[in-house]
Design an enzyme around this catalytic site. Structure first.
Site, PDB file in Angstrom:
ATOM      1  CE  LYS A   1      -3.272   2.907   2.674  1.00  0.00           C
ATOM      2  NZ  LYS A   1      -3.894   3.070   4.098  1.00  0.00           N
TER       3      LYS A   1
ATOM      4  CD  GLU B   1      -6.510   8.566  10.463  1.00  0.00           C
ATOM      5  OE1 GLU B   1      -5.773   7.477  10.585  1.00  0.00           O
ATOM      6  OE2 GLU B   1      -6.402   9.325   9.377  1.00  0.00           O
TER       7      GLU B   1
END
Length: 368
Positions: A121, A170
């Site tokens: 990723k 977040e």
């Protein structure tokens, strides 16, 4: 958010920094001492500083901006969020064209590298410039806090006449007494103004194999990073949905009890940064891919922003949904996680939706 304390109204970029969270409003004014890295900031706290406030950039070797303020004011109880929209800047912004083709090409290259086994990723970001020199971000910071654009609103002096500001959804990590919490987000889809379509997208995200795969990287990395510091760590077996005005995200709310009370929120945040949610996996390889595929310096984007007190308590948010204002204009940032199965056009649309948080607050519209 109704700021009963008036601390948001007192915020003035250049001379102060503000951080707004579900715990309240923190206003730091002046500079008594400063540190260029978290380790130096930890030393200041051990030497008697009451609190350290500031931001750490994405790059591990880049200088941070962490200060011991001359004065700190906090409002620990805040009222209900207001319904009024964010305050737009007075000046008319000119938006430089978004580098759509470059971003799509970078995503295509990343997907090929992932399928070849180079990494699993990588998070690729876009940056755009608004030609608004000497822009005052204070009204936008107040508007973002009022509108609930993100759980963590901030306006932080990062030196050189520049201000980092935004509204992040977040939480990287927080410590309150013996309780540690984190809320990694990864796996996203733009929201729709049509309620039925919006609900369909949310339901689809929750069962998306590609997005759940991406989320697993981030959640497991944060959990693994906290296990060495916590006992009784609680990690959800399934992600849940987190909504912002522009995006649906998959999130995992992780909690635990600190094993050593001498480990501060800043130390925990430093151990976790950067997570796969803003970097990728394996992290060292992903950082090299970012340096190769992105055409700009992230600076404080995808870093961490927040505070830590002398008793070890504190909050650090991931620096997303943000912009940097300085004498030469505004830079706005957004990124997306690229994994096997990522579609370049869908990732382009995702970053455009994420840019929408700041562009809406700035009074700028762009369709990609």
């Amino acid at each position: 958010m109704f700021d009963e304390s008036g601390l948001l109204a007192a915020y003035q970029p250049g001379g102060s920094s503000v951080f707004v969270s579900p715990r309240g409003v923190l206003l730091a004014e002046g500079v008594r001492a400063e540190a260029g890295c978290p380790e130096q900031a930890g030393t200041l706290l051990r030497d008697g500083a009451e609190i350290v406030v500031g931001a750490v950039p994405f790059a591990l070797d880049a200088p941070a901006r962490l200060v011991v303020p001359e004065k700190i004011r906090q409002s620990l109880v805040i009222g209900q969020r207001e319904s009024r929209p964010p305050v737009s800047p007075k000046s008319q912004a000119h938006l430089d064209p978004l580098p759509d083709d470059e971003y799509v090409a970078a995503v295509e290259r990343a997907v090929r590298d992932i399928r070849a086994g180079a990494y699993t990723k990588v998070v690729l970001a876009r940056a755009l410039r608004l030609n608004t020199p000497d822009f005052d971000p204070a009204p936008v910071v107040r508007g973002l806090a009022a509108s609930g654009a993100g759980a963590y609103t901030f306006g932080v002096d990062v030196g050189g006449g520049r201000t980092l500001f935004g509204a992040s959804p977040e939480l990287l990590v927080a410590r309150r007494g013996t309780t540690v919490s984190a809320h990694p987000l990864a796996g996203s889809i733009p929201r729709s103004p049509d309620p039925a379509e919006d609900a369909r997208r949310a339901a689809g995200l929750l069962v998306s194999a590609k997005d759940r795969h991406e989320h697993t990287f981030a959640a497991e990395a944060v959990a693994d990073g906290l296990r060495g510091f916590c006992r009784d760590l609680r990690v959800p077996s399934e992600p849940t949905l987190t909504a912002t005005p522009t995006m649906w995200h998959l999130g995992s709310r992780i909690t635990g009890e600190i094993a050593d009370p001498g480990v501060s929120a800043l130390a925990l945040a430093t151990a976790l940064h950067p997570t796969p949610a803003v970097c990728g996996t394996p992290p060292d390889v992903a950082r090299r891919a970012i340096a190769e595929l992105e055409t700009f310096d992230r600076g404080f984007f995808a870093g961490m922003v927040g505070w830590t007190a002398a008793n070890g308590d504190g909050e650090w948010a991931v620096t997303i949904r943000c912009a940097t204002a300085g004498p030469d204009g505004l830079d706005v940032y957004a990124g997306a996680g690229i994994v096997d199965g990522s579609d370049p056009q869908a990732e382009l649309a995702e970053t455009t939706a994420k840019l929408g948080t700041m562009l809406a607050a700035l009074g700028v519209q762009h369709a990609a």
